[in-house]
Design an enzyme around this catalytic site. Structure first.
Site, mmCIF file in Angstrom:
data_model
loop_
_atom_site.group_PDB
_atom_site.id
_atom_site.type_symbol
_atom_site.label_atom_id
_atom_site.label_comp_id
_atom_site.label_asym_id
_atom_site.label_seq_id
_atom_site.Cartn_x
_atom_site.Cartn_y
_atom_site.Cartn_z
ATOM 1 N N LYS A 1 36.114 64.659 -7.917
ATOM 2 C CA LYS A 1 36.776 64.371 -9.202
ATOM 3 C C LYS A 1 35.793 64.346 -10.381
ATOM 4 O O LYS A 1 35.955 63.566 -11.321
ATOM 5 C CB LYS A 1 37.535 63.040 -9.135
ATOM 6 C CG LYS A 1 38.543 62.965 -7.998
ATOM 7 C CD LYS A 1 39.228 61.610 -7.922
ATOM 8 C CE LYS A 1 40.146 61.519 -6.719
ATOM 9 N NZ LYS A 1 40.810 60.209 -6.598
ATOM 10 N N ASP B 1 44.396 54.499 -1.752
ATOM 11 C CA ASP B 1 45.610 54.155 -2.489
ATOM 12 C C ASP B 1 46.859 54.201 -1.624
ATOM 13 O O ASP B 1 47.816 53.453 -1.865
ATOM 14 C CB ASP B 1 45.770 55.050 -3.723
ATOM 15 C CG ASP B 1 45.650 56.529 -3.408
ATOM 16 O OD1 ASP B 1 45.405 56.877 -2.239
ATOM 17 O OD2 ASP B 1 45.785 57.337 -4.346
#
Length: 493
Positions: free
Chosen positions: A194, A229
């Site tokens: 990312k 997550d």
């Protein structure tokens, strides 16, 4: 199948359709349409997901899950051990924190839990942007910055928050980068993604990095749970509903996790679970067995930053649906004069057409499809007549339908695996699949196709026991809850 969804925070995405989900319009064949008809026909054939295809995908998902549990590298699915053996029960009390690091911002949250009677007494959160230079700095610099932000947030504790006497502040750490989990509160960073290129962290325990940074800041806090997550989503949903057994994220990316019996994990050696269960992070975006792919999928994959990887994700998630449609439109524009004599430069820009644009076009119920016309012109520079706009919606529906139905087949693959291990305890009772992510929440057509696929695969009777619902709190509070349920004071699953 029972379905519950929270009201979307944006306009409801719906396109007026017949009960079977087919657009009410039909393609009118004219001279400009004839040249693109073979492209559309071939696309629809290659993207078709009849029941036999769905069943093959579900069975392949189940088989790959089994292989991934035998040994690391045994299948496309990593089947990562979370070491989360204790899930929230509702009995948790006290003050807990959560830290969510997954991109160019990090989010901190605190929650006061009041047990069965009061549940969540109070909650507050803050979001902090990470300076770009720290994304390319040292590990110590990044974690010191994060710990500093966390310390500032902790100092703002008001009268609503009370730390029990004799207890240290505990935090759940959601870390959405590739990690090899080694325990419920430790994990080795495999690599940064990312856009991060932080030196000195790869191969180290990220929890140790954070704990050391908190000590340098004089912050009396410790990490009690390290989660991704998806696991946080399951925990957050389980807090409100004891029947939650699976969690799926369908947003820009996608992943799924589920509750597994420890005895069904051959590669889990030397780990004693007090509950006999643990959460497995499937990393199902890497699944690829038997998926119906087209030349547009293959070309997009070949030109991606990770060719040959994350094929399931590239077929079903929000980051890619719009791009697949764009590639089809380029082909149709090149094939004839449906959109004019030349291909607009904007249309040739990768990822310029986003999945929210697809959503907005598919909700257009006007007779002349004026919203579709506007989006095509503003976003990708296409001038269109009504016939062209109808074909665009046919393309959108074809790609969205395939994505939603394949996601549904993936969910059934997980449920099949759990059913085989539990010997009837999954299909025979209420089982909840917690969903999170904007693609599922806001894209009604996608959501309906997913639900239809689950019903077709399971049958109407069994699917009545499968509840697919949008999560109430998401992964943020879930991380705090896992810190609570995995602290030394809580051991009930």
């Amino acid at each position: 199948m029972s379905v519950t969804a929270s009201p979307p925070s944006v306009r409801s995405f719906s396109l007026s359709r017949s009960p079977r989900g087919i657009p009410r319009f039909r393609m009118t064949v004219r001279s400009s349409v004839v040249s693109v008809a073979p492209i559309l026909t071939k696309l629809q054939k290659e993207c078709a997901t009849p029941l036999p295809v769905l069943r093959h995908v579900a069975d392949a998902m189940t088989a790959d899950m089994r292989a991934g549990l035998v040994a690391d590298g045994g299948s496309d699915l990593q089947m990562i051990l979370s070491y989360v053996d204790s899930l929230p029960t509702g009995n948790e009390k006290g003050l807990f924190y959560a830290l969510d690091l997954g991109g160019t911002n990090f989010r901190v949250l605190r929650v006061q839990l009041g047990g069965k009677d009061e549940r969540v007494v109070a909650t507050e959160f803050d979001q902090v942007s990470i300076p770009q230079e720290l994304m390319f700095g040292t590990s110590e610099e990044l974690f010191d910055f994060i710990a500093s932000g966390l310390a500032k947030f902790a100092k703002k504790e008001g009268g609503k928050y009370h730390l029990p006497r004799g207890r240290k502040r505990e935090i759940g750490f959601t870390f959405s980068f590739p990690v090899k989990q080694t325990s419920v509160d430790s994990g080795i960073l495999i690599k940064w993604t990312k856009g991060f290129a932080v030196s000195g962290t790869a191969g180290k325990d990220v929890v140790a990095c954070l704990n050391e940074a908190m000590q340098r800041q004089g912050l009396d806090m410790q990490v009690s749970a390290l989660v991704n997550d998806t696991v946080g989503t399951l925990a957050g949903a389980r807090y409100w509903d004891d029947d939650v057994m699976v969690a799926v994220i369908l947003g820009t990316g996608t992943n799924a996790c589920y509750v597994e019996c420890v005895d069904a994990i051959p590669k889990l050696k030397g780990h004693n679970s007090t509950s006999g269960r643990t959460i497995i992070n499937t990393e199902w975006g890497a699944f690829s067995n038997g998926l119906p792919l087209t030349q547009f999928d293959r070309e997009m994959d070949a030109e991606s930053i990770n060719p040959g990887e994350q094929i399931f994700e590239k077929t079903i998630s929000g980051m890619y649906l719009g791009e697949i449609v764009r590639r089809v439109l380029v082909k149709t524009a090149e094939a004839g004069d449906l959109f004019g004599e030349s291909v607009p430069e904007k249309l040739s820009t990768p990822f310029v057409l986003r999945t929210p644009d697809i959503c907005a076009m598919q909700q257009d119920n006007s007779q002349d499809l004026v919203d579709v016309e506007s989006i095509l012109y503003d976003v990708v520079g296409l001038k269109s007549n009504l016939n062209a706009r109808k074909i665009v919606l046919e393309v959108c529906d074809t790609i969205v339908k395939r994505g939603g139905r394949l996601a549904g087949a993936g969910i059934v693959g997980i449920l099949q695996k759990m059913e085989e291990e539990s010997k009837g305890l999954i299909y025979g009772k209420r089982t909840v699949v917690a969903m999170d992510g904007g693609l599922y929440e806001h894209f009604s057509q996608y959501r309906r196709y997913l639900q239809d696929a689950v019903t077709e695969l399971l049958g109407s009777e069994i699917s009545k026991n499968v509840v697919i619902e949008h999560t109430k709190d998401g992964s943020g509070i879930g991380a705090a809850l896992l810190a609570a349920s995995n602290s030394k004071y809580e051991h009930d699953f």
